[in-house]
Motif scaffolding. Sequence first.
Motif, mmCIF file in Angstrom:
data_model
loop_
_atom_site.group_PDB
_atom_site.id
_atom_site.type_symbol
_atom_site.label_atom_id
_atom_site.label_comp_id
_atom_site.label_asym_id
_atom_site.label_seq_id
_atom_site.Cartn_x
_atom_site.Cartn_y
_atom_site.Cartn_z
ATOM 1 N N ASN A 5 -36.243 11.975 -6.396
ATOM 2 C CA ASN A 5 -35.374 10.976 -5.270
ATOM 3 C C ASN A 5 -35.166 9.415 -5.953
ATOM 4 O O ASN A 5 -34.175 8.890 -5.993
ATOM 5 C CB ASN A 5 -36.135 11.072 -4.166
ATOM 6 N N GLY A 6 -36.356 9.124 -6.497
ATOM 7 C CA GLY A 6 -36.490 7.635 -7.140
ATOM 8 C C GLY A 6 -36.017 7.754 -8.600
ATOM 9 O O GLY A 6 -34.936 6.964 -9.039
ATOM 10 N N TYR A 7 -36.480 8.759 -9.474
ATOM 11 C CA TYR A 7 -36.230 8.860 -10.923
ATOM 12 C C TYR A 7 -34.621 9.024 -10.977
ATOM 13 O O TYR A 7 -33.901 8.504 -11.976
ATOM 14 C CB TYR A 7 -37.041 10.036 -11.433
ATOM 15 N N MET A 8 -33.843 9.794 -10.323
ATOM 16 C CA MET A 8 -32.623 10.197 -10.536
ATOM 17 C C MET A 8 -31.694 9.263 -9.624
ATOM 18 O O MET A 8 -30.367 9.497 -9.593
ATOM 19 C CB MET A 8 -32.378 11.603 -9.995
ATOM 20 N N ALA A 9 -32.204 8.374 -9.109
ATOM 21 C CA ALA A 9 -31.547 7.388 -8.178
ATOM 22 C C ALA A 9 -30.295 6.660 -8.839
ATOM 23 O O ALA A 9 -30.303 6.339 -9.963
ATOM 24 C CB ALA A 9 -32.367 6.516 -7.489
ATOM 25 N N GLY A 10 -29.040 6.766 -8.338
ATOM 26 C CA GLY A 10 -27.911 6.034 -8.841
ATOM 27 C C GLY A 10 -27.155 6.992 -9.873
ATOM 28 O O GLY A 10 -26.024 6.517 -10.177
ATOM 29 N N ARG A 11 -27.491 8.105 -10.219
ATOM 30 C CA ARG A 11 -26.756 9.054 -11.144
ATOM 31 C C ARG A 11 -25.672 9.590 -10.074
ATOM 32 O O ARG A 11 -26.236 10.340 -9.299
ATOM 33 C CB ARG A 11 -27.737 9.740 -11.825
ATOM 34 N N ARG A 12 -24.626 9.779 -10.650
ATOM 35 C CA ARG A 12 -23.447 10.346 -9.872
ATOM 36 C C ARG A 12 -23.693 11.892 -10.182
ATOM 37 O O ARG A 12 -22.984 12.607 -9.222
ATOM 38 C CB ARG A 12 -22.076 10.065 -10.735
ATOM 39 N N ASP A 13 -24.374 12.560 -11.113
ATOM 40 C CA ASP A 13 -24.708 13.973 -11.094
ATOM 41 C C ASP A 13 -26.011 14.141 -10.268
ATOM 42 O O ASP A 13 -26.401 15.427 -10.569
ATOM 43 C CB ASP A 13 -24.448 14.520 -12.311
ATOM 44 N N GLN A 14 -26.455 13.352 -9.406
ATOM 45 C CA GLN A 14 -27.813 14.009 -8.693
ATOM 46 C C GLN A 14 -27.663 15.116 -7.981
ATOM 47 O O GLN A 14 -28.658 15.832 -7.800
ATOM 48 C CB GLN A 14 -28.206 12.568 -7.835
ATOM 49 N N GLY A 15 -26.450 15.249 -7.176
ATOM 50 C CA GLY A 15 -26.453 16.532 -6.404
ATOM 51 C C GLY A 15 -26.280 17.704 -7.185
ATOM 52 O O GLY A 15 -27.221 18.876 -6.871
ATOM 53 N N ARG A 16 -25.856 17.732 -8.432
ATOM 54 C CA ARG A 16 -26.086 19.103 -9.462
ATOM 55 C C ARG A 16 -27.466 19.089 -9.834
ATOM 56 O O ARG A 16 -27.720 20.325 -9.963
ATOM 57 C CB ARG A 16 -24.984 18.530 -10.473
ATOM 58 N N PHE A 17 -27.865 18.244 -10.181
ATOM 59 C CA PHE A 17 -29.511 18.190 -10.598
ATOM 60 C C PHE A 17 -30.076 18.916 -9.527
ATOM 61 O O PHE A 17 -31.127 19.809 -9.694
ATOM 62 C CB PHE A 17 -30.170 16.851 -10.849
ATOM 63 N N TYR A 18 -30.099 18.558 -8.127
ATOM 64 C CA TYR A 18 -30.730 19.150 -7.022
ATOM 65 C C TYR A 18 -30.452 20.559 -7.083
ATOM 66 O O TYR A 18 -31.500 21.627 -6.845
ATOM 67 C CB TYR A 18 -30.643 18.432 -5.730
ATOM 68 N N ALA A 19 -29.125 21.071 -7.154
ATOM 69 C CA ALA A 19 -28.739 22.409 -7.264
ATOM 70 C C ALA A 19 -29.666 23.174 -8.427
ATOM 71 O O ALA A 19 -30.140 24.179 -8.116
ATOM 72 C CB ALA A 19 -27.270 22.540 -7.381
ATOM 73 N N PHE A 20 -29.651 22.602 -9.482
ATOM 74 C CA PHE A 20 -30.221 23.451 -10.530
ATOM 75 C C PHE A 20 -31.852 23.569 -10.622
ATOM 76 O O PHE A 20 -32.360 24.524 -10.634
ATOM 77 C CB PHE A 20 -29.860 22.733 -11.952
ATOM 78 N N ILE A 21 -32.469 22.396 -9.823
ATOM 79 C CA ILE A 21 -33.906 22.476 -9.841
ATOM 80 C C ILE A 21 -34.184 23.581 -8.656
ATOM 81 O O ILE A 21 -35.382 23.977 -8.729
ATOM 82 C CB ILE A 21 -34.341 20.858 -9.597
ATOM 83 N N LEU A 22 -33.419 23.396 -7.475
ATOM 84 C CA LEU A 22 -33.820 24.276 -6.474
ATOM 85 C C LEU A 22 -33.473 25.938 -6.822
ATOM 86 O O LEU A 22 -34.121 26.751 -6.486
ATOM 87 C CB LEU A 22 -33.000 24.216 -5.307
ATOM 88 N N MET A 23 -32.426 26.032 -7.702
ATOM 89 C CA MET A 23 -32.273 27.288 -8.250
ATOM 90 C C MET A 23 -33.562 27.852 -9.093
ATOM 91 O O MET A 23 -33.654 29.030 -8.945
ATOM 92 C CB MET A 23 -30.795 27.537 -8.955
#
Length: 769
Positions: free
Chosen positions: A97-115
């Motif tokens: 949440n802090g490390y990826m803050a401000g990146r426009r592709d943060q939602g995609r990152f969360y999808a991949f890590i949860l997968m």
Amino acid sequence: MGLTATVVSGFLLAVAAPWLHRLARGATGWLLALLPLVHLIYLAGYLPSVSSGRTFSESYTWMPSIGITLSFHLDGLGLLFALLISSIGVLVLIYSNGYMAGRRDQGRFYAFILMFMASMTGIVLADDLVVLYVFWELTSLSSYLLIGFDHESREIREAAKQALVLTSGGGLAMLAGLLLLAQAGGTLQLSMLREHGDVVRGGAFYAPILLLVLAGAATKSAQVPFHIWLPNAMGAPTPVSAYLHSATMVKAGVYLLARLSPVLGGTELWTGLLAAIGVTTMLTGAVLALPQQDMKRGLAYATISVLGMLVLLLGLGTEAAMHAAVFYLVAHAMYKGALFFVAGSLDHETGTRRLDRLGGLRRAMPVTAVVSILAALSMAGMPAFLGFVSKELLYEASLDAPAGSVFFTTAAGVASLLFVAAALLLGVRPFFGRLGRLPRQPHDPSLGMWGATALLAGAGLVCGLRPTVLEDLLGPAAAAVGPGAGDHHVAAWPGWTRTFGLSVLTLALGVAVFAARRKILQAAAWLAPAVRWGAQEAYRRGEAALLRLAARQTRLLQNGSLSWYVRVTIATVVVLAGYPLLASELSVQSRHWLHLQFHEVGIAVVIVAATGAVAIASSRLAALTALGVIGYSMALLFIFFGAPDLAMTQFLVDTLIVILLVLVLPGLPESPGLSSPATRLRDGMFAALIGMLVCVLVLLATSIPISPELAQFYAAEGPSRAHGSNLVNVILVDFRAFDTLGEITVLAMAGIGVLALLKGRPVRQKESG
């Protein structure tokens, strides 16, 4: 909640993660962390029952015709890994949440890590071998997406591809081994295979099974020579490195070997292979960790060394080794996850993670310095930390090895003293010395980032002071690997024993190596050429050779000549279908030949004549007309033989094809005329071969007596099942609905093609008079 829901919920949240990020924005990581937190609480509820020896299973029918079930099983080993996945998953999402803050592709990152989280949970809970393989490959896919997340970089794309190639290649080998294992053991259920270990080990396929399964485990857990993908994957975001490459995914191979140890273990082949691979990997990783300047690459090589150590312990197979393996597994997840978080925090806040540029950061980043030193001390095996307890158990297991105890203890000691040096270099050195010039003004990261790091580092200290708190969890896990291993007890202070003496010696030598590291590296500089010709170079050369082979094959088979493609296809079909016909004793019956009608013979003559006209026509339009005659003649035959649906399809498709070709002809260059006589002779021979083959196949098909059972079935079942009295319509619409759908699809596609050509024709402007 259920074991199945635990797995499935992760995939569902992965799908919803990008949309949730649009709503929650800066709080997305905290919000998503609630799911693994719920999993953690739910799975922890099983701990009292599992520690008493109980197991839990869920099963759902999936593919009953081949015996595959969607089944999950929870025992001590599965619970240990599932708790690691969920607990560290919580911290990774909070840290992200802090490390990826401000990146426009943060939602995609969360999808991949949860997968990935859901896939890894599926691996450790799966009870069916095929289901385990499905989740195994899902981790390879999701890790590929996460490693290549910053895909704008060519280097990162290559690293992601390498990881996918090696792990998926090993996964295919593992699949073959698992299927052989199911054949040898008589079941696909892992929980039932334990009872058939003697049968499997005594079977003829034991060696191939072990080698194939070991290939899958070795590639996933980065064993030499497949270790190269792990350091190269360090271009991934740091939460990925902390989660996949230290705590979870790279331990999937170790989990597989531990899970199959009761089935495949206990033999000389098992011990010899795992011990050799484990020792080689353990020493290789430890040696290569020291000269690294990139902090994450150094941690990656240290991880490789620990993975080798775990494989070695599983190979030894003693009760002490199993207990040491589960303790080291947990200790490594704690301190290495924390150190990866520290590396990410340093990179995030200073703009670099290169060790030659980091130093003197303890005043600018005091909180990060404290948690980093705590994690480093655990990695070094300092007393009062869980890393010390794990090292004591490692020495105890190596000293009590059935054979080669001196060799294994020496190898473990060398690796451990190098761990001490690497821990000081990676976890302590960046915060002492002189503060250098950095791309950014250093300061401690956000609460979520340093809090997640502190929890992991602090857990290593708490569990080191009271290791008995882990016995209810680690005892059943060790017992699931080797019966009796769960009865082993540990203490924070083992007393003045030989293992404690080895630990003290390890610490002293490790500090000495750290102090003399520059001289050691300079003295070892002559080994650099040998390193360049290692596994990475072998992979590069192998990939280049494969690409050259593919290019040559493409030039041979895809040379741009349509006639060449047709000849190759005809020759392949004639050889593959003609040889079995020649080798068989099938005979052609000619009893129907004398019953041909005049109109049937006439249509056949027209088809033959039209075919000849196509072959000798010098005009494309004439050849097209002859083709149309062939198509309409075939439609007439369909009508005469009672297949009006096929006739209608033939009429429509042939008409559309003629229209298409007429539209295309004006845009083609002028016809070069007929081919040379030699070319026509060659093509005529190929045409004759395929024609004779098809003729023989048709005659053989018509020679087989027609069974009345199919007609009787349609007559009996049509009215009752399809509620229709017209059997032709019932067959087409109900019993053969997919055939009809296919015909409709062909017509629709052809019609769309004609429409596109008509709309794409240039409009000619009328000349003004």
